[in-house]
Design an enzyme around this catalytic site. Sequence first.
Site, PDB file in Angstrom:
ATOM      1  N   CYS A  69       0.730  -1.112  -0.118  1.00 28.16           N
ATOM      2  CA  CYS A  69       0.382   0.007   0.133  1.00 28.16           C
ATOM      3  C   CYS A  69       1.056   1.139   0.015  1.00 28.16           C
ATOM      4  CB  CYS A  69      -0.877   0.211   1.397  1.00 28.16           C
ATOM      5  SG  CYS A  69      -0.089   0.193   2.861  1.00 28.16           S
ATOM      6  N   ASN A  95       2.445   1.992   4.227  1.00 25.05           N
ATOM      7  CA  ASN A  95       2.248   0.271   4.892  1.00 25.05           C
ATOM      8  C   ASN A  95       2.138   0.336   6.407  1.00 25.05           C
ATOM      9  OD1 ASN A  95       5.623  -2.025   5.385  1.00 25.05           O
ATOM     10  ND2 ASN A  95       3.597  -2.478   5.298  1.00 25.05           N
ATOM     11  N   CYS A 139      -1.086   0.841   7.188  1.00 23.93           N
ATOM     12  CA  CYS A 139      -2.931   0.614   7.537  1.00 23.93           C
ATOM     13  C   CYS A 139      -2.891  -0.783   6.942  1.00 23.93           C
ATOM     14  CB  CYS A 139      -3.068   1.933   7.232  1.00 23.93           C
ATOM     15  SG  CYS A 139      -3.287   3.536   8.307  1.00 23.93           S
ATOM     16  N   ARG A 140      -3.451  -0.526   5.661  1.00 23.59           N
ATOM     17  CA  ARG A 140      -4.287  -1.655   4.658  1.00 23.59           C
ATOM     18  C   ARG A 140      -3.033  -3.028   4.871  1.00 23.59           C
ATOM     19  NH1 ARG A 140      -5.415   1.824   0.128  1.00 23.59           N
ATOM     20  NH2 ARG A 140      -3.313   2.857   0.497  1.00 23.59           N
ATOM     21  N   SER A 141      -1.946  -2.855   4.257  1.00 16.17           N
ATOM     22  CA  SER A 141      -1.278  -3.525   3.574  1.00 16.17           C
ATOM     23  C   SER A 141      -0.678  -4.823   4.734  1.00 16.17           C
ATOM     24  CB  SER A 141       0.061  -3.538   2.981  1.00 16.17           C
ATOM     25  OG  SER A 141       1.291  -2.721   3.589  1.00 16.17           O
ATOM     26  N   ASP A 152      -8.730   4.004   1.239  1.00 16.80           N
ATOM     27  CA  ASP A 152      -7.244   3.738   2.398  1.00 16.80           C
ATOM     28  C   ASP A 152      -8.192   4.757   4.023  1.00 16.80           C
ATOM     29  OD1 ASP A 152      -5.788   4.927   3.501  1.00 16.80           O
ATOM     30  OD2 ASP A 152      -4.420   6.636   2.170  1.00 16.80           O
TER      31      ASP A 152
HETATM   32  P1  4NP Z   1      -2.501   2.553   4.272  1.00 15.94           P
HETATM   33  O1  4NP Z   1      -2.569   4.126   4.349  1.00 15.94           O
HETATM   34  O2  4NP Z   1      -1.259   3.026   3.115  1.00 15.94           O
HETATM   35  O3  4NP Z   1      -3.109   2.085   4.180  1.00 15.94           O
HETATM   36  O4  4NP Z   1      -0.983   2.673   5.625  1.00 15.94           O
HETATM   37  C1  4NP Z   1      -1.734   5.418   4.743  1.00 15.94           C
HETATM   38  C2  4NP Z   1      -0.454   5.798   5.925  1.00 15.94           C
HETATM   39  C3  4NP Z   1      -0.596   6.490   6.274  1.00 15.94           C
HETATM   40  C4  4NP Z   1      -0.838   7.769   4.767  1.00 15.94           C
HETATM   41  C5  4NP Z   1      -1.459   7.339   3.896  1.00 15.94           C
HETATM   42  C6  4NP Z   1      -2.153   6.244   3.468  1.00 15.94           C
HETATM   43  N1  4NP Z   1      -0.066   8.918   4.929  1.00 15.94           N
HETATM   44  O5  4NP Z   1      -0.436  10.098   4.149  1.00 15.94           O
HETATM   45  O6  4NP Z   1       0.992   9.173   5.790  1.00 15.94           O
END
Ligand code: 4NP
Length: 169
Positions: A10, A13, A15-17, A129
Amino acid sequence: MRLPKVLFVCLGNICRSPLAEGIFRHQIARRVPDHPMIVDSAGLDDYHVGEPPDARTLLVAHQHGITLNHRARLITPEDLQRFDYILAMDRSNLRKLQKLARQYGIADPPEIRLMRDFDPQPDSGEVPDPYYGTMEDFEAVYQILDRSIHHFIDFLLNSVIRSESPQHR
Ligand code: 4NP
């Protein structure tokens, strides 16, 4: 039985992955015990490198009996050589992964797919997201991943069984 090596990707790294990685480990350990697998997750941006998963990711995993042991890391050129399957959470992740494979000149890139290609209820086709969302959004992501990963494991097991059947030797 040789199970493929799987990487979930993702943006951050956190939240989702890492949640996808934890759910995959949990499901595969139940469905194919005693077959340790190479599975990991990585991000496409470096904002959170070295951090544990987001507190809400840890909480939703815990609520479903899953412990996550991961620190955020950036995807590397080696990942694009080493893994058999890379699962992207959204189309932006997918495009970036395809671009990296071209940039790095990977001769035999892994199969890079959208996670929700394996979801029987794919909706938008993306795992949304949840970073700017609420706990409800994290629970919704959990449900999407749990379902998609169940069907992805069906797909993996079917392809392994097919490739190991006598007529394919
Ligand atoms: P992820 O979510 O891609 O599922 O880990 C996010 C985590 C952090 C951010 C965006 C999406 N950020 O903008 O910091």
